[in-house]
Design a protein around this motif. Structure first.
Motif, mmCIF file in Angstrom:
data_model
loop_
_atom_site.group_PDB
_atom_site.id
_atom_site.type_symbol
_atom_site.label_atom_id
_atom_site.label_comp_id
_atom_site.label_asym_id
_atom_site.label_seq_id
_atom_site.Cartn_x
_atom_site.Cartn_y
_atom_site.Cartn_z
ATOM 1 N N ALA A 347 0.838 -1.200 0.000
ATOM 2 C CA ALA A 347 0.000 0.000 0.000
ATOM 3 C C ALA A 347 0.873 1.250 0.000
ATOM 4 O O ALA A 347 1.880 1.326 0.698
ATOM 5 C CB ALA A 347 -0.916 -0.006 1.210
ATOM 6 N N ARG A 348 0.461 2.235 -0.790
ATOM 7 C CA ARG A 348 1.175 3.515 -0.866
ATOM 8 C C ARG A 348 0.364 4.561 -0.102
ATOM 9 O O ARG A 348 -0.777 4.875 -0.475
ATOM 10 C CB ARG A 348 1.372 3.940 -2.320
ATOM 11 N N LEU A 349 0.971 5.091 0.940
ATOM 12 C CA LEU A 349 0.288 5.991 1.851
ATOM 13 C C LEU A 349 1.146 7.220 2.109
ATOM 14 O O LEU A 349 2.249 7.337 1.574
ATOM 15 C CB LEU A 349 -0.010 5.276 3.183
ATOM 16 N N LEU A 350 0.646 8.123 2.933
ATOM 17 C CA LEU A 350 1.438 9.237 3.439
ATOM 18 C C LEU A 350 1.737 8.976 4.910
ATOM 19 O O LEU A 350 0.885 8.490 5.658
ATOM 20 C CB LEU A 350 0.696 10.565 3.292
ATOM 21 N N LEU A 351 2.952 9.284 5.322
ATOM 22 C CA LEU A 351 3.350 9.156 6.719
ATOM 23 C C LEU A 351 3.609 10.549 7.281
ATOM 24 O O LEU A 351 4.375 11.324 6.699
ATOM 25 C CB LEU A 351 4.595 8.282 6.841
ATOM 26 N N LYS A 352 2.949 10.861 8.392
ATOM 27 C CA LYS A 352 3.144 12.148 9.058
ATOM 28 C C LYS A 352 3.862 11.915 10.376
ATOM 29 O O LYS A 352 3.329 11.282 11.280
ATOM 30 C CB LYS A 352 1.820 12.863 9.305
ATOM 31 N N HIS A 353 5.087 12.433 10.465
ATOM 32 C CA HIS A 353 5.872 12.346 11.695
ATOM 33 C C HIS A 353 6.274 13.754 12.091
ATOM 34 O O HIS A 353 6.990 14.437 11.345
ATOM 35 C CB HIS A 353 7.122 11.484 11.479
ATOM 36 N N GLY A 354 5.814 14.200 13.261
ATOM 37 C CA GLY A 354 6.096 15.570 13.653
ATOM 38 C C GLY A 354 5.485 16.532 12.653
ATOM 39 O O GLY A 354 4.278 16.494 12.376
ATOM 40 N N ARG A 409 6.534 10.777 22.028
ATOM 41 C CA ARG A 409 6.109 11.777 21.052
ATOM 42 C C ARG A 409 6.936 11.723 19.769
ATOM 43 O O ARG A 409 6.376 11.738 18.670
ATOM 44 C CB ARG A 409 6.186 13.171 21.670
ATOM 45 N N SER A 410 8.251 11.651 19.892
ATOM 46 C CA SER A 410 9.082 11.615 18.691
ATOM 47 C C SER A 410 9.162 10.222 18.084
ATOM 48 O O SER A 410 9.794 10.039 17.043
ATOM 49 C CB SER A 410 10.497 12.123 19.013
ATOM 50 N N GLY A 411 8.513 9.235 18.724
ATOM 51 C CA GLY A 411 8.493 7.882 18.181
ATOM 52 C C GLY A 411 7.141 7.475 17.630
ATOM 53 O O GLY A 411 6.927 6.305 17.323
ATOM 54 N N SER A 412 6.225 8.428 17.483
ATOM 55 C CA SER A 412 4.892 8.114 16.971
ATOM 56 C C SER A 412 4.659 8.801 15.631
ATOM 57 O O SER A 412 5.313 9.792 15.292
ATOM 58 C CB SER A 412 3.821 8.548 17.972
ATOM 59 N N PHE A 413 3.711 8.272 14.859
ATOM 60 C CA PHE A 413 3.416 8.838 13.543
ATOM 61 C C PHE A 413 1.988 8.452 13.153
ATOM 62 O O PHE A 413 1.323 7.636 13.816
ATOM 63 C CB PHE A 413 4.405 8.331 12.491
ATOM 64 N N LEU A 414 1.522 9.030 12.065
ATOM 65 C CA LEU A 414 0.219 8.703 11.492
ATOM 66 C C LEU A 414 0.413 8.239 10.056
ATOM 67 O O LEU A 414 1.310 8.710 9.347
ATOM 68 C CB LEU A 414 -0.712 9.915 11.504
ATOM 69 N N LEU A 415 -0.431 7.320 9.632
ATOM 70 C CA LEU A 415 -0.520 6.952 8.221
ATOM 71 C C LEU A 415 -1.798 7.551 7.667
ATOM 72 O O LEU A 415 -2.874 7.410 8.264
ATOM 73 C CB LEU A 415 -0.519 5.431 8.047
ATOM 74 N N ILE A 416 -1.690 8.214 6.514
ATOM 75 C CA ILE A 416 -2.780 9.028 5.973
ATOM 76 C C ILE A 416 -3.104 8.579 4.555
ATOM 77 O O ILE A 416 -2.211 8.209 3.776
ATOM 78 C CB ILE A 416 -2.380 10.512 5.991
ATOM 79 N N ASP A 417 -4.373 8.624 4.217
ATOM 80 C CA ASP A 417 -4.826 8.327 2.868
ATOM 81 C C ASP A 417 -4.400 9.466 1.943
ATOM 82 O O ASP A 417 -4.819 10.611 2.135
ATOM 83 C CB ASP A 417 -6.355 8.194 2.875
ATOM 84 N N PRO A 418 -3.559 9.206 0.943
ATOM 85 C CA PRO A 418 -3.089 10.294 0.074
ATOM 86 C C PRO A 418 -4.200 10.896 -0.776
ATOM 87 O O PRO A 418 -4.079 12.040 -1.232
ATOM 88 C CB PRO A 418 -2.023 9.621 -0.803
ATOM 89 N N ALA A 419 -5.284 10.163 -0.980
ATOM 90 C CA ALA A 419 -6.369 10.681 -1.817
ATOM 91 C C ALA A 419 -7.328 11.548 -1.012
ATOM 92 O O ALA A 419 -7.633 12.683 -1.395
ATOM 93 C CB ALA A 419 -7.128 9.516 -2.460
ATOM 94 N N GLY A 420 -7.805 11.032 0.116
ATOM 95 C CA GLY A 420 -8.811 11.758 0.876
ATOM 96 C C GLY A 420 -8.293 12.517 2.068
ATOM 97 O O GLY A 420 -9.003 13.333 2.650
#
Length: 444
Positions: A347-354, A409-420
């Motif tokens: 799966a191709r996603l967006l990763l948001k870290h900080g 805090r610096s070890g967590s992230f979100l995976l985001i849907d690049p389309a929506g």
């Protein structure tokens, strides 16, 4: 040590961030309402309104859950569906409480509410005991690194042989939390009746078998780390949110880097390293809207001015060179999947870290965690809603992330849907399952 530093440390030690968790109808809203009521954190007209609403419902006593279930849709359904932050205080401490929902489909809200908590009050209905949702919440809290737990065995007044019931539930819960990595010193069990106030603020005469603290006594005295974002002391972690270049006659060469300190502290004269580039410089001064600071600690939003003209942009991390994390292009992570559509390898996603958002590809699904029997499934084909798994990720731009065990805090992230743009997963850098005593591993 300056007076400002001492006052800042004292204020942090007096603040406790906590969250509630539990299954539907365990009484979380009533418990939170009772905490607000017993600490005199609600206005008289609010109490009057709740009393009138309770009389209209045919109740003999005020329904304190109405103090917190403010949304009409929630009240009509008799459930809480969103995370709400409540504030209350006693003479000894101030509290920020994240009231999270109990429905299994809102596990993502529990993850959000507990992610910065120093302590979580996990409710269990004395009539039901430890159920599947209790195990799911405990597993999620273990993965999130919540350091302290309170087991509130609620509705203890509604069971026969309450001493026996409390002992049985406490023993089962201690076995569960022990296998999830908590020590006995990290967990406090309390028999309560949120409806009647037993053992919330006042020790109840109805529980002679219990000689421990009331809930509020425990919340006032439990030792917590002032740095809610990490398990260990780490150096500066400062994600650059914005580069300030006013270009005015007064500040023709001003270049400041604005953001919030995620961990550690910083002072003028400190050497720093910029990640992922590895360029080093020195902090010249710390600016705020109220003037310059001699020192700034975790949680403070500031603007750092460096002695050198360094190429820094949004998403870069300014860190202490002594323990700076190695920027990661490929890494192992533990994720809680929060979307209806399953996650699959590739799966191709967006990763948001900080403050950095970058493209990411899911490499492999290594193992899926079963929180009910504490086992794992090797190489699952997919990850469904609310399931937890260890995966591998590759990112287009390196991320300066710590292992979550080092700093939450610096070890967590979100995976985001690049389309929506929807959040698909909450992630922790590293193998969060490593501290859990897993049973048999089975192939998918």
């Amino acid at each position: 040590m300056s007076d400002n530093h001492e006052q800042g440390a004292q204020s942090r030690s007096q603040l406790l961030r906590l969250a509630t968790a539990g299954s539907v109808d365990d009484g979380k809203s009533t418990l939170v309402g009772r905490l607000l009521y017993d600490t005199k954190s609600v206005l008289a007209d609010q109490i009057d309104a709740v009393t009138r609403a309770s009389v209209d419902k045919g109740l003999d006593t005020p329904d304190l859950s109405l103090l917190v279930d403010g949304l009409r849709a929630e009240r009509e359904q008799g459930i809480t569906i969103d995370v709400a932050y409540r504030y209350f205080a006693t003479p000894k401490r101030s509290f920020v409480l994240a009231d999270t929902p109990g429905h299994v489909q809102y596990t993502r809200n529990t993850v959000s509410g507990a992610s910065t908590a120093q302590l979580v009050v996990l409710l269990v209905d004395a009539r039901k005991g430890v159920i599947s949702q209790t195990r799911k919440h405990a597993a999620v809290l273990a993965l999130l690194g919540v350091p302290k737990l309170v087991l509130a065995v609620n509705k203890i007044d509604l069971v026969d042989n309450p001493a026996e019931v409390f002992a049985r539930i406490s023993a089962e819960f201690n076995e569960l939390t022990g296998s999830l990595g908590w020590s006995s010193d990290d967990v406090q069990e309390i028999p309560v009746s949120a409806l009647h106030g037993d053992n919330i603020a006042i020790r109840s005469e109805n529980t002679p078998y219990y000689d421990g603290p009331t809930l509020i006594e425990h919340l006032e005295s439990v030792p917590v780390d002032a740095d809610v974002h990490g398990r260990h002391e780490v150096g500066l972690r400062f994600a650059v949110q914005y580069v300030i270049r006013p270009r005015t006659a007064e500040y023709p060469d001003y270049r400041g880097y604005a953001g919030q300190i995620a961990a550690g502290s910083v002072r003028p004269g400190d050497e720093i390293v910029v990640l992922p580039s590895g360029v080093r410089s020195t902090v010249e001064r710390i600016d705020t809207a109220d003037g310059e600071l001699d020192v700034a600690h975790a949680g403070r939003s500031v603007t750092l001015v460096l002695t050198d003209d360094v190429d820094i942009s949004r998403g870069d991390v300014i860190a202490s060179p002594g323990d700076a994390p190695e920027p990661l292009s490929e890494f192992e992570a533990t994720v809680c999947w929060l979307a209806e559509k399953p996650l699959r390898a590739g799966a191709r996603l967006l990763l948001k870290h900080g403050t950095r958002t970058t493209q990411a590809i899911v490499g492999t699904l290594e193992e899926r965690f079963d929180e009910q029997d504490l086992t794992s499934v090797d190489n699952p084909d997919s990850l469904e809603l609310n399931e937890i798994a260890r995966i591998t990720l590759r990112v287009a731009e390196p991320v300066a992330a710590d292992d979550y065990k080092v700093n939450r805090r610096s070890g967590s992230f979100l995976l985001i849907d690049p389309a929506g743009g929807n959040t698909l997963a909450a992630g922790l850098v590293g193998n969060g399952l490593a501290d859990i005593e897993l049973g048999d591993r089975v192939p998918a």
